[in-house]
Design a protein around this motif. Structure first.
Motif, mmCIF file in Angstrom:
data_model
loop_
_atom_site.group_PDB
_atom_site.id
_atom_site.type_symbol
_atom_site.label_atom_id
_atom_site.label_comp_id
_atom_site.label_asym_id
_atom_site.label_seq_id
_atom_site.Cartn_x
_atom_site.Cartn_y
_atom_site.Cartn_z
ATOM 1 N N GLU A 1 3.836 -51.732 40.527
ATOM 2 C CA GLU A 1 3.592 -51.295 39.383
ATOM 3 C C GLU A 1 1.958 -50.754 38.968
ATOM 4 O O GLU A 1 1.694 -49.833 39.268
ATOM 5 N N LYS B 1 4.822 -56.536 38.013
ATOM 6 C CA LYS B 1 6.104 -56.254 38.629
ATOM 7 C C LYS B 1 6.420 -55.543 40.433
ATOM 8 O O LYS B 1 5.540 -54.575 40.086
ATOM 9 N N GLN C 1 9.399 -46.565 39.677
ATOM 10 C CA GLN C 1 9.893 -48.146 39.317
ATOM 11 C C GLN C 1 11.081 -47.486 37.442
ATOM 12 O O GLN C 1 12.291 -48.056 38.487
ATOM 13 N N GLU C 2 10.298 -46.994 36.839
ATOM 14 C CA GLU C 2 11.535 -46.361 35.955
ATOM 15 C C GLU C 2 12.523 -45.604 36.165
ATOM 16 O O GLU C 2 13.597 -46.069 35.275
ATOM 17 N N GLN C 3 12.056 -44.994 36.744
ATOM 18 C CA GLN C 3 13.273 -43.713 37.516
ATOM 19 C C GLN C 3 14.460 -44.849 38.187
ATOM 20 O O GLN C 3 15.245 -43.766 37.984
ATOM 21 N N LYS D 1 4.773 -47.288 38.601
ATOM 22 C CA LYS D 1 5.691 -47.190 37.424
ATOM 23 C C LYS D 1 6.494 -45.810 36.833
ATOM 24 O O LYS D 1 7.704 -47.114 36.639
ATOM 25 N N GLN D 2 6.264 -45.412 37.215
ATOM 26 C CA GLN D 2 7.260 -44.316 37.357
ATOM 27 C C GLN D 2 8.475 -43.632 37.875
ATOM 28 O O GLN D 2 9.307 -43.548 37.863
ATOM 29 N N GLU E 1 15.495 -47.750 37.878
ATOM 30 C CA GLU E 1 15.850 -48.682 37.070
ATOM 31 C C GLU E 1 17.315 -47.835 36.212
ATOM 32 O O GLU E 1 18.296 -48.539 35.919
#
Length: 135
Positions: free
Chosen positions: A106, A86, A126-128, A123-124, A130
């Motif tokens: 990631e 990712k 990226q999640e935030q 990775k965190q 999104e």
């Protein structure tokens, strides 16, 4: 102490100070210009043109994250090795021209304007990002 010992100790201190300065954490927010627009792309959610409200939230989010130089930062072509499956990219656009890009993997590897760096909690991040896009 003789002159050679003082010189060697002094050289070691200078190298240590230079290493600390070179490898210090740098703020991610400094890479994203306040004027201009942003375009986000990911292999999981596609391409998104960012609104002004989303850009403000992204700027706030970027203030909480840092990145570090690596030994390869100035010797590499910007390619990210072992980046994982990712990768999220942020393209900075000014007057219909891309003026910069940030690629976040990631695996904690990032590329800013074709220079590789490393980032904790990528990775965190990226999640935030999104989550901001889903709002």
């Amino acid at each position: 102490m003789n002159k050679k010992t003082v010189l060697a100790v002094g050289l070691c201190v200078v190298l240590l100070v230079c290493s600390v300065i070179y490898f210090r954490p740098l703020p991610l927010s400094s890479c994203i210009p306040e004027n201009g627009s942003l375009l986000l792309h990911s292999n999981t959610f596609g391409v998104h043109h960012i609104t002004e409200d989303q850009k403000e939230k992204i700027m706030e989010l970027a203030q909480a994250y840092t990145y570090n130089r690596t030994l390869k930062t100035y010797l590499s072509d910007g390619a990210m090795e072992n980046s994982g499956s990712k990768v999220l990219s942020i393209h900075m656009i000014d007057k219909d021209a891309v003026v910069g890009a940030i690629y976040v993997s990631e695996a904690g590897r990032i590329s800013i304007n074709d220079r590789p760096y490393k980032m904790k909690n990528a990775k965190q991040f990226q999640e935030q990002l999104e989550a901001i896009l889903k709002e």
